[in-house]
Design an enzyme around this catalytic site. Structure first.
Site, PDB file in Angstrom:
ATOM      1  N   ASP A 166      45.317  19.537  29.360  1.00 32.65           N
ATOM      2  CA  ASP A 166      45.253  18.837  28.069  1.00 32.65           C
ATOM      3  C   ASP A 166      43.971  19.114  27.278  1.00 32.65           C
ATOM      4  OD1 ASP A 166      43.541  17.521  29.784  1.00 32.65           O
ATOM      5  OD2 ASP A 166      44.453  15.545  29.582  1.00 32.65           O
ATOM      6  N   HIS A 167      42.861  19.356  27.985  1.00 35.87           N
ATOM      7  CA  HIS A 167      41.575  19.432  27.296  1.00 35.87           C
ATOM      8  C   HIS A 167      41.330  20.745  26.571  1.00 35.87           C
ATOM      9  CE1 HIS A 167      40.551  15.666  29.071  1.00 35.87           C
ATOM     10  NE2 HIS A 167      39.296  15.730  28.676  1.00 35.87           N
ATOM     11  N   ASP A 211      38.050  12.194  35.019  1.00 36.12           N
ATOM     12  CA  ASP A 211      37.870  12.039  33.579  1.00 36.12           C
ATOM     13  C   ASP A 211      37.425  10.606  33.310  1.00 36.12           C
ATOM     14  OD1 ASP A 211      38.693  13.496  30.863  1.00 36.12           O
ATOM     15  OD2 ASP A 211      39.060  11.349  30.681  1.00 36.12           O
ATOM     16  N   ARG A 260      35.976   7.737  21.461  1.00 36.86           N
ATOM     17  CA  ARG A 260      34.563   8.142  21.458  1.00 36.86           C
ATOM     18  C   ARG A 260      34.200   8.681  20.097  1.00 36.86           C
ATOM     19  NH1 ARG A 260      33.181  10.083  27.502  1.00 36.86           N
ATOM     20  NH2 ARG A 260      32.993   7.911  28.125  1.00 36.86           N
ATOM     21  N   SER A 266      26.111  11.301  33.166  1.00 36.91           N
ATOM     22  CA  SER A 266      27.449  11.408  33.752  1.00 36.91           C
ATOM     23  C   SER A 266      27.367  12.076  35.127  1.00 36.91           C
ATOM     24  CB  SER A 266      28.368  12.205  32.828  1.00 36.91           C
ATOM     25  OG  SER A 266      27.892  13.513  32.704  1.00 36.91           O
ATOM     26  N   ARG A 287      27.966  14.579  37.078  1.00 35.22           N
ATOM     27  CA  ARG A 287      28.399  15.976  36.911  1.00 35.22           C
ATOM     28  C   ARG A 287      28.035  16.749  38.166  1.00 35.22           C
ATOM     29  NH1 ARG A 287      26.382  17.900  31.220  1.00 35.22           N
ATOM     30  NH2 ARG A 287      27.704  16.150  30.626  1.00 35.22           N
TER      31      ARG A 287
HETATM   32 FE1  SF4 Z   1      41.594  13.710  26.003  1.00 33.15          FE
HETATM   33 FE2  SF4 Z   1      39.477  12.363  26.828  1.00 33.15          FE
HETATM   34 FE3  SF4 Z   1      40.167  12.346  24.261  1.00 33.15          FE
HETATM   35 FE4  SF4 Z   1      41.631  11.089  25.999  1.00 33.15          FE
HETATM   36  S1  SF4 Z   1      39.496  10.628  25.487  1.00 33.15           S
HETATM   37  S2  SF4 Z   1      42.379  12.418  24.389  1.00 33.15           S
HETATM   38  S3  SF4 Z   1      41.495  12.407  27.794  1.00 33.15           S
HETATM   39  S4  SF4 Z   1      39.461  14.102  25.457  1.00 33.15           S
END
Ligand code: SF4
Length: 773
Positions: A110-111, A175, A463, A658, A660
């Protein structure tokens, strides 16, 4: 009778292993006394302990002070990984030589998918651009029995909610927004790849017992207010650090008024206040969601467990106490808008226009983006659709560009069938691929906004730090519910309040939105969508060859690190003395380097490039003994090629930020053996030990001043200490490279017996691989 009804989960089953979890809870009740009241989070977490007695009674005043004290060794039920972080997790897993994962696991692509012109063009282009990574992930998944959700199938958290999350489950995800699954009553924690590997190889995963923040919900949302507003409001109260070390546990009469997907949105954004995770108790609204997503058996099993009342696994005990309680009255909650640049700058919608003018934020915005893992439920989308229909009927089109990101193929296909997507498209909206796209910097804007140009956007994402969406640090991303983003897109103005303001219509009239109406679930059920987006089977196939090209610059098979020598480490040199803060981002920068997450040699070229030189105040400038200037990774490479091992000297809280794992792997790969600091961030300290790097702290903080770059260092007593499982003293003998002067400084460690074993074996995975052979 109940136990007999709950079979242990078969491979590939979506049923949580309830028999095992309930038996774990019985053990916990026995160990802590049946009268001890537990919160929901405590019940689920503690019932997943590997050795409950040891975890709950050591270092806890005999079980009285568990929260914030106990070191929980947990055995999660499941692991989910997204495509960027799965690469290193799988490479590490492979180095253990196991035939399959110890717990069910899934991979979600997805990323790495761009959002630009729409799903039909963006998806094939992104697959082509990342083909070797997707091929690697798919082949590894098939070999080890991991369910592989290909590019286009959806965003990890939406897919997990639709398929795997369940009341009482405990899972890890690579994640930060893994807590999304808490909307369905699971404890779901976001971790780094190395932590995921613990679960994949059946090693206990360690967590400092979190404190519990209770959020009591009263009343009922109405009108424009949505579940997103609960967490936007809470983020304002708690700030980005307010949840650190806590699980947020929702309770109270307002819980049962929320849809399952609404609860997921709230848990998703608990990550924004730093919480370990967030979760909801079992709710009657979980049942129709589980049934609609083909999990009637899970719904029945969870309902049966919850029927036992507050004593059950799926609710908090009546007398349970929280470390802190916040009460929110849903009936009086109004929509909020949070931002820019931080998710905790929360402003009620009614005050937002004044705030915009006072702060001189842009009064127009160029794009409204809805969807993502946070807000692409059927309820979110049908409420947004209602607003679009209202505006279309009045002859209006959005003034700002309008983008929709479905969270999964299931939701996309359902919205297509129900003509929600065509409503958006007819209004001029663009439907992007079922992927992260614009939420993670994969947004290729075509509206002419240049890098460095001040501008605003509105999103229903989670975010909003600078550069997050389009790589432009000047783009102000204001976070709001999808309804608010949609309605405001029709004015293109940040000072427009859709609850109270009107818009002029083309026929000279005036239009005002009515509060949105939507449906929590589709009356005709969910569509599966494109069969090509279904996951691979959860059955390992040892005949599948894992595809890693030897010429790849993005993937490289991990070579096991060498074991600890049979005597003390001697002849190390100080590579760098760091001044001030040194986060995991300082040690392993993100941004363009993310491309190399699966290639340890290549990504190691970013090692410590953000670190400030204590002698010169320069960043990423190191000197060898002759005074020759290098970048830090260049000098490390140089010393590695000469067989010289090294250490880093640092100040307080080394490795904060984070979790990592690259920040521990890279120094180890380049020849780093010891980090000596004034103090460490706990998670990074553990990660260093897992990779075979020894973290030590100065017994006397003033000794930081006595040691400099290029000084030679011998460890004294370290080998004996490791052999004895952590007993004994350790010191560092320092020889000044400029004067030849020698002195010894005492240092401290926090190595447990297990961790001494990791370091002697070369890494935790080496030890595990040895144990499994
Ligand atoms: Fe993808 Fe993270 Fe955005 Fe959700 S918060 S859509 S998992 S990048």
């Amino acid at each position: 009778a109940f136990r007999r009804g709950l079979a242990t989960a078969a491979p590939g089953s979506r049923m949580p292993p309830y028999t095992k979890i309930l038996s774990g809870l019985e053990d916990v009740r026995r160990i802590l006394s049946p009268q001890r009241a537990l919160t929901l989070a405590e019940k689920i977490l503690y019932s997943h302990l590997d050795n409950a007695e040891e975890s709950l009674l050591s270092n806890t005043n005999n079980g009285r002070d568990i929260r914030g004290q106990a070191n929980l060794k947990l055995k999660p039920d499941r692991v989910a990984m997204q495509d960027a972080s799965a690469q290193m997790a799988l490479l590490q897993f492979m180095s253990c030589g196991l035939p399959s994962t110890a717990v069910p696991a899934s991979i979600h692509c997805d990323h790495m998918i761009v959002g630009e012109r729409g799903a039909d063009t963006d998806l094939p282009a992104s697959i082509q651009g990342n083909k070797e990574v997707f091929d690697f992930l798919e082949s590894a998944a098939k070999r080890y029995g991991i369910e592989f959700w290909p590019p286009g199938a959806g965003i990890i958290h939406q897919t997990v909610l639709e398929n795997y999350s369940a009341p009482g489950l405990m899972m890890l995800g690579t994640d930060s927004h893994t807590p999304n699954a808490g909307g369905l009553g699971a404890i779901a924690i976001g971790v780094g790849g190395a932590d995921a590997v613990d679960a994949l190889v059946d090693a206990p995963w360690e967590l400092k017992a979190p404190k519990i923040l209770g959020v009591r919900l009263e009343g009922r949302l109405s009108g424009w207010a949505s579940p997103k507003d609960i967490i936007l409001h809470l983020a304002g109260k708690l700030t980005v650090r307010g949840g650190t070390g806590f699980v947020i546990e929702y309770h109270g009469p307002g819980v049962d008024t929320l849809s399952c997907t609404g609860m997921a949105t709230i848990c998703n954004m608990g990550a924004e206040v730093g919480a370990t995770t967030s979760l909801f108790p079992f709710s009657p609204n979980h049942v129709p969601y589980l049934e609609a997503t083909n999990r009637a058996a899970v719904a029945a099993a969870a309902s049966e467990i919850a029927a036992a009342g507050p004593q059950s696994l799926l609710k908090a005990d009546t007398q349970a106490e929280y470390d802190q309680v916040i009460t929110i009255d849903l009936s009086s909650l109004e929509p909020h808008i949070n931002g820019p640049f931080t998710p905790d700058l929360s402003v009620p919608l009614s005050a937002f226009a004044d705030k915009v003018r006072a702060e001189k934020w842009p009064e127009t915005f160029g794009a409204g983006l809805i969807g993502s893992c946070t807000n692409s439920s059927y309820e979110d989308m049908t409420r947004a659709e209602d607003l679009v229909k209202q505006a279309s009927a009045a002859g209006l089109k959005p003034k700002a560009d309008f983008f929709v990101t479905p969270g999964s193929e299931q939701i996309r296909a359902t919205l297509e069938r129900d003509q929600t997507l065509s409503t958006f498209s007819s209004a001029g909206g663009t439907v992007l691929a079922n992927a992260c796209g614009p939420c993670i910097g994969q947004w290729k804007r075509t509206d002419g906004v240049k890098k460095g140009e001040d501008n605003a956007i509105l999103t229903s994402y989670n975010r909003n730090f600078p550069g997050r969406n389009d790589g432009n640090r000047q783009t102000m991303n204001f976070l709001a519910a999808p309804e608010i983003v949609t309605a405001m897109s029709y004015s293109g103005s940040t000072t427009f309040n859709p609850m109270t303001d009107s818009l002029p219509t083309p026929d000279g009239g005036s239009f005002r939105f009515q509060p949105p109406q939507g449906y929590s679930l589709p009356s005709a059920g969910f569509e599966e969508g494109n069969p090509a987006f279904q996951p691979s089977a959860a059955v390992p196939d040892p005949t599948v060859e894992v595809v890693v090209s030897p010429t790849s610059d993005r993937l490289a098979i991990l070579e096991p690190f060498a074991p600890f020598p049979s005597q003390d480490l001697t002849g190390l040199k100080v590579l760098y003395k760091v001044k001030g803060q040194c986060t995991t981002d300082t040690i392993s920068a993100a941004g363009p380097w993310l491309k190399y997450k699966g290639h340890l040699p290549n990504i190691s070229a970013n090692t410590l490039i953000g670190a400030v030189n204590a002698a010169t105040d320069e960043t990423n400038v190191a000197y060898d003994e002759a005074g020759k200037k290098y970048s830090i990774p260049e000098l490390a490479e140089q010393w590695k090629s000469q067989g010289t091992e090294w250490l880093v000297v640092a100040e307080d809280n080394y490795g904060e930020g984070s979790a990592r794992e690259h920040a521990a792997l890279q120094p180890r790969y380049l020849g780093g053996r010891i980090i000596v600091a004034k103090s460490f961030a706990r998670i990074h300290e553990t990660n260093l030990k897992k990779q075979g790097v020894v973290p030590l702290t100065f017994a006397d903080r003033a000794d930081y001043d006595r040691i400099d770059a290029c000084d030679q260092v011998d460890a004294v007593g370290l080998h004996d200490l490791l052999k004895s499982g952590g007993a004994g003293e350790v010191a560092l003998k320092v020889t000044k490279h400029k004067t030849g002067e020698t002195f010894t400084i005492p240092v401290k460690h926090t190595l447990s017996k297990d961790q001494c074993g990791f370091i002697l074996a070369g890494s935790a995975l080496n030890l595990l691989a040895k144990g499994k052979q």
